[in-house]
Enzyme design. Structure first.
Site, short mmCIF file in Angstrom:
data_model
loop_
_atom_site.label_atom_id
_atom_site.label_comp_id
_atom_site.label_asym_id
_atom_site.label_seq_id
_atom_site.Cartn_x
_atom_site.Cartn_y
_atom_site.Cartn_z
N ASP A 15 3.16 -4.32 -2.58
CA ASP A 15 2.09 -3.70 -2.90
C ASP A 15 1.13 -4.70 -3.86
O ASP A 15 1.65 -5.65 -4.37
CB ASP A 15 2.56 -2.64 -4.21
CG ASP A 15 3.27 -1.45 -3.76
OD1 ASP A 15 3.26 -1.40 -2.55
OD2 ASP A 15 4.09 -0.81 -4.57
N ASP A 136 1.56 12.69 -0.25
CA ASP A 136 2.50 12.37 -1.33
C ASP A 136 2.67 13.70 -2.26
O ASP A 136 1.69 14.36 -2.26
CB ASP A 136 1.59 11.44 -2.31
CG ASP A 136 1.20 10.03 -1.45
OD1 ASP A 136 2.02 9.65 -0.49
OD2 ASP A 136 0.24 9.45 -1.88
#
Length: 246
Positions: A15, A136
């Site tokens: 990330d 998500d």
């Protein structure tokens, strides 16, 4: 890189935020538990340990809407394994730019949910195998815009729609457990996997080898591991032993 019936693809997460490799708690800015310079070298490290694919998320794009394309290009230059990339893809033009860089698979969340025709266009143009829809989940409802906004549909409800729109696979992240290093709930991803005939990749809360075994047995097609690798809760070499279907 297509998903294989006899394999659960294990992907380390890289990330990117402010040019660094980070791990956030539940995606919240300012909650960095890990910060490492040179994300491209981190990606190379995971490749050297045997990872067949690297999962890259541009958090700058997701949170601030400012893409960190420089860091993405450095990763592409440094590694030879496929890259699965998401974060901040707000226009079909930017999606095309990334796919033309030879990103193996593009993860599209907010744009695809708000403008599903973009999934159809990109799948028609580049092939559905290269287009992954991100669903998500928080409290069993889909969240978008960096997990800041909830919509009134479950991941299972939306999964059917996106198969029709041409998505080739689904990334399912359980926000309720993501980044907490406390394990996860099997039922939501099992329910999603049963509901749709598409490869499903799971992310969120994977902390132990037992978690990996459970997911392997659940039939999911891939998993993403982040915080547990960076906090030495899991060893990637050991985890990769469970890439073959049990």
């Amino acid at each position: 890189m297509s998903f294989k019936k006899d394999e659960m693809l294990i992907m380390p997460a890289v990330d990117i935020k402010n040019g660094k490799c980070v791990q956030l708690v539940q995606g919240k800015p300012g909650s960095e538990m890990v910060e490492i310079e040179n994300p491209e070298l981190v990606a190379r490290h995971w490749q050297d340990l045997g990872a067949k694919c690297i999962h890259v998320i541009d958090l700058d794009g997701t949170i601030d809407g400012v893409a960190n394309l420089t860091a993405v290009k450095k990763i592409l230059k440094e590694v030879s394994v496929p890259i699965q990339l998401g974060g901040g893809i707000r226009s079909i033009e930017y999606a095309r730019q990334l796919l033309d860089l030879d990103i193996e698979r593009l993860i599209i969340g907010t744009m695809g949910i708000q403008q599903p025709q973009t999934i159809t266009e990109l799948s028609d143009e580049y092939g559905s195998d290269r287009i992954m829809i991100s669903l998500d989940s928080k409290d069993n409802k889909v969240v978008i815009k960096g997990w800041q906004e909830k919509i009134d549909k479950t991941p299972t409800e939306l999964s059917q729609e996106f198969k029709e729109h041409g998505a080739g696979s689904i990334l399912f992240t359980n926000v309720d457990v993501e980044g907490l290093l406390g394990g996860f709930y099997t039922n939501p991803v099992v329910e999603l996997k049963k509901s749709v005939d598409l490869p499903v990749v799971y992310s969120g809360g994977i902390t132990t080898i037992d978690d990996i075994k459970k997911l392997n047995e659940s039939g999911v097609d891939g998993i993403v591991i982040g915080s547990a690798l960076y906090k030495d809760k899991l060893d990637l070499t050991e985890a990769l032993k469970y890439q073959k279907r049990i």
